[in-house]
Scaffold this active site. Structure first.
Site, PDB file in Angstrom:
ATOM      1  N   LEU A   1       0.419  -1.279  -0.232  1.00 31.20           N
ATOM      2  CA  LEU A   1       0.079   0.436  -0.602  1.00 31.20           C
ATOM      3  C   LEU A   1       0.733   0.775  -0.144  1.00 31.20           C
ATOM      4  O   LEU A   1       1.966   1.233   1.196  1.00 31.20           O
ATOM      5  CB  LEU A   1      -0.780   0.107   1.191  1.00 31.20           C
ATOM      6  CG  LEU A   1      -1.984  -0.628   1.304  1.00 31.20           C
ATOM      7  CD1 LEU A   1      -2.513   0.011   2.933  1.00 31.20           C
ATOM      8  CD2 LEU A   1      -3.089  -0.406   0.833  1.00 31.20           C
ATOM      9  N   HIS A   2       1.235   2.780  -1.107  1.00 31.21           N
ATOM     10  CA  HIS A   2       1.315   3.193  -1.296  1.00 31.21           C
ATOM     11  C   HIS A   2       0.628   4.027  -1.711  1.00 31.21           C
ATOM     12  O   HIS A   2       1.380   6.059  -1.437  1.00 31.21           O
ATOM     13  CB  HIS A   2       2.888   3.187  -1.333  1.00 31.21           C
ATOM     14  CG  HIS A   2       2.522   3.396  -3.036  1.00 31.21           C
ATOM     15  ND1 HIS A   2       2.817   2.247  -3.673  1.00 31.21           N
ATOM     16  CD2 HIS A   2       3.365   4.314  -3.861  1.00 31.21           C
ATOM     17  CE1 HIS A   2       3.062   1.889  -4.549  1.00 31.21           C
ATOM     18  NE2 HIS A   2       2.985   3.239  -4.887  1.00 31.21           N
ATOM     19  N   ARG A   3      -0.593   4.008  -2.302  1.00 28.26           N
ATOM     20  CA  ARG A   3      -0.892   5.889  -2.741  1.00 28.26           C
ATOM     21  C   ARG A   3      -0.971   6.658  -1.693  1.00 28.26           C
ATOM     22  O   ARG A   3      -2.285   6.182  -1.207  1.00 28.26           O
ATOM     23  CB  ARG A   3      -2.540   4.979  -3.627  1.00 28.26           C
ATOM     24  CG  ARG A   3      -2.163   4.539  -4.351  1.00 28.26           C
ATOM     25  CD  ARG A   3      -2.603   4.326  -6.336  1.00 28.26           C
ATOM     26  NE  ARG A   3      -0.338   5.192  -6.740  1.00 28.26           N
ATOM     27  CZ  ARG A   3       0.145   4.459  -7.300  1.00 28.26           C
ATOM     28  NH1 ARG A   3      -0.763   3.117  -7.539  1.00 28.26           N
ATOM     29  NH2 ARG A   3       0.935   4.481  -7.783  1.00 28.26           N
TER      30      ARG A   3
END
Ligand code: UD1
Length: 374
Positions: free
Chosen positions: A204-206
């Site tokens: 997850l990094h958006r």
């Protein structure tokens, strides 16, 4: 033929590695590598150079992290004199990060031909910085190499000359196949204490998922719920780590993994290198992610993927591959993950031209196009 290749951030490295290999193999191209330094940590950049056997960059711009305007502007300012000095026949940019856009703009304004690898992808969501980068990079590019038919359709709709569009397949899959013997030997499963097919992988990094604490908390709660059924290994991006530190660890079941203990629950680990990460994904029962590249890698590896976003710019991973776009509502994520655990998820097949030969096709087109410009 002199080709400047520009990399900047983690998802660029595995796209440029096979391109440089194909350029060197053809004997007619002298590749020049520029690293903008958008990503600079050993775990985000250096390890990838080693894992992918990328050559040392010929020029390092060392721009580092900054606001979008600063980062984009700084790449342009530092790249311009290099392009003026090297005067390449073409500048190759890949993907959709800020370095991609900055390099394409700089080259186009110097009247240098620009080739964009992974062109034409559209999420139709301009809140994503990458979508803006894609649209503008494509608009200033002279050759647009697309990975899937939707890319061609999107570009044609935007009025791009069909002669500039080349459906060549996916260079990420070239990297995956070329490094297969090495990632197949990775010791990551033993190091993490997980057994193939008995764990899931999370990334997850958006900004839309991790920058708002309420959204991030909801996602982490959903992951913790799924992790009661199957261990989830979560290599944490630095942006996400910073945000996770603002949440209440006890309430979210977040634990950072200590080597040598069998993984249970939701286990956060440091970002992994390319070979370990691909090996981890290849052995996973499923992936839960907001990454673009991982949607493609799971399709190629036949691993079910739940995309925690409302849209995908890579629809072929849904129509042909193993991907389901499930949104970001915690209850839906949990339900979809349990469905995968019950029925093993979509089987899928590899899209046409995702065969490990895309880089060779790209180099052949670049040579042909350069000859026709002379
Ligand atoms: C960038 C790309 C994104 C890509 C992602 C992959 C843009 C707009 N975004 O997002 O498309 O999916 O890379 O990782 O180009 N940081 C470090 N070490 C590093 C690099 C970054 O600690 O080596 C931290 C910094 O605190 C930085 C933050 O991560 O502020 C975000 O980095 P940045 O490159 O701005 O964006 P990403 O979220 O990595």
């Amino acid at each position: 033929m002199k080709i400047v290749n520009v990399v900047g951030a983690r998802p660029n490295f595995m796209k440029v590695a096979p391109l440089i290999r194909a350029m060197r193999a053809c004997g007619e191209v002298s590749p020049f590598l520029v690293h903008t330094g958008q990503h600079y940590d050993a775990r985000m950049a250096g390890q990838f150079f080693r894992d992918l056997e990328l050559p040392e960059p010929d020029a390092s711009l060392e721009v580092g992290s900054a606001s979008h305007a600063q980062q984009t502007g700084e790449v342009m300012v530092r790249l311009e004199p290099i392009l003026e000095r090297v005067r390449p026949d073409v500048v190759v940019v890949v993907g959709d990060v800020n370095s991609t856009l900055a390099a394409a703009l700089t080259a186009a304004k110097l009247q240098l031909p620009v080739a964009h690898v992974e062109a034409g992808l559209r999420s139709f969501d301009r809140r994503m910085p990458e979508e803006i980068n894609r649209v503008i990079t494509d608009a200033v590019s002279d050759d647009l190499f697309v990975t899937e038919p939707s890319g061609r359709a999107n570009l044609l709709r935007e009025g791009v000359d069909p002669a500039k569009i080349h459906l060549v397949g996916n260079v990420m899959i070239d990297a995956l196949e070329q490094s297969r013997p090495r990632w197949a030997r990775s010791g990551i499963h033993d190091r993490l204490g997980v057994r193939p097919d008995e764990y899931g992988v999370v990334t997850l990094h958006r900004p839309s998922n991790v920058d708002d604490p309420t959204t991030l908390q909801g996602l982490v709660d959903a992951l913790a719920e799924i992790a009661r059924q199957i261990p989830l290994v979560f290599p944490v991006h630095p942006r996400t780590r910073r945000q996770l530190n603002t949440l209440d660890g006890a309430a979210t079941n977040i634990r950072f993994f200590a080597d040598g203990r069998p993984a249970k629950g939701l286990y956060c680990v440091e970002p992994l290198g390319y070979l370990d990460f691909v090996a981890l994904v290849a052995g996973a029962r499923m992936a839960l992610t907001d990454s673009g590249g991982l949607q493609e890698e799971t399709t190629a590896l036949g691993v079910p993927c739940l995309t925690l976003r409302e849209t995908t710019e890579r629809p072929i991973t849904v129509t042909h591959g193993t991907n389901r776009v499930v949104g970001t509502t915690p209850a839906r994520i949990v339900a979809e993950a349990f469905r995968v655990l019950d029925d093993r998820g979509p089987v899928g097949s590899r899209p046409a031209l995702w065969d490990g030969r895309a880089s060779e096709r790209i180099v052949a087109v670049l040579l042909e196009r350069s000859a026709s410009r002379c």
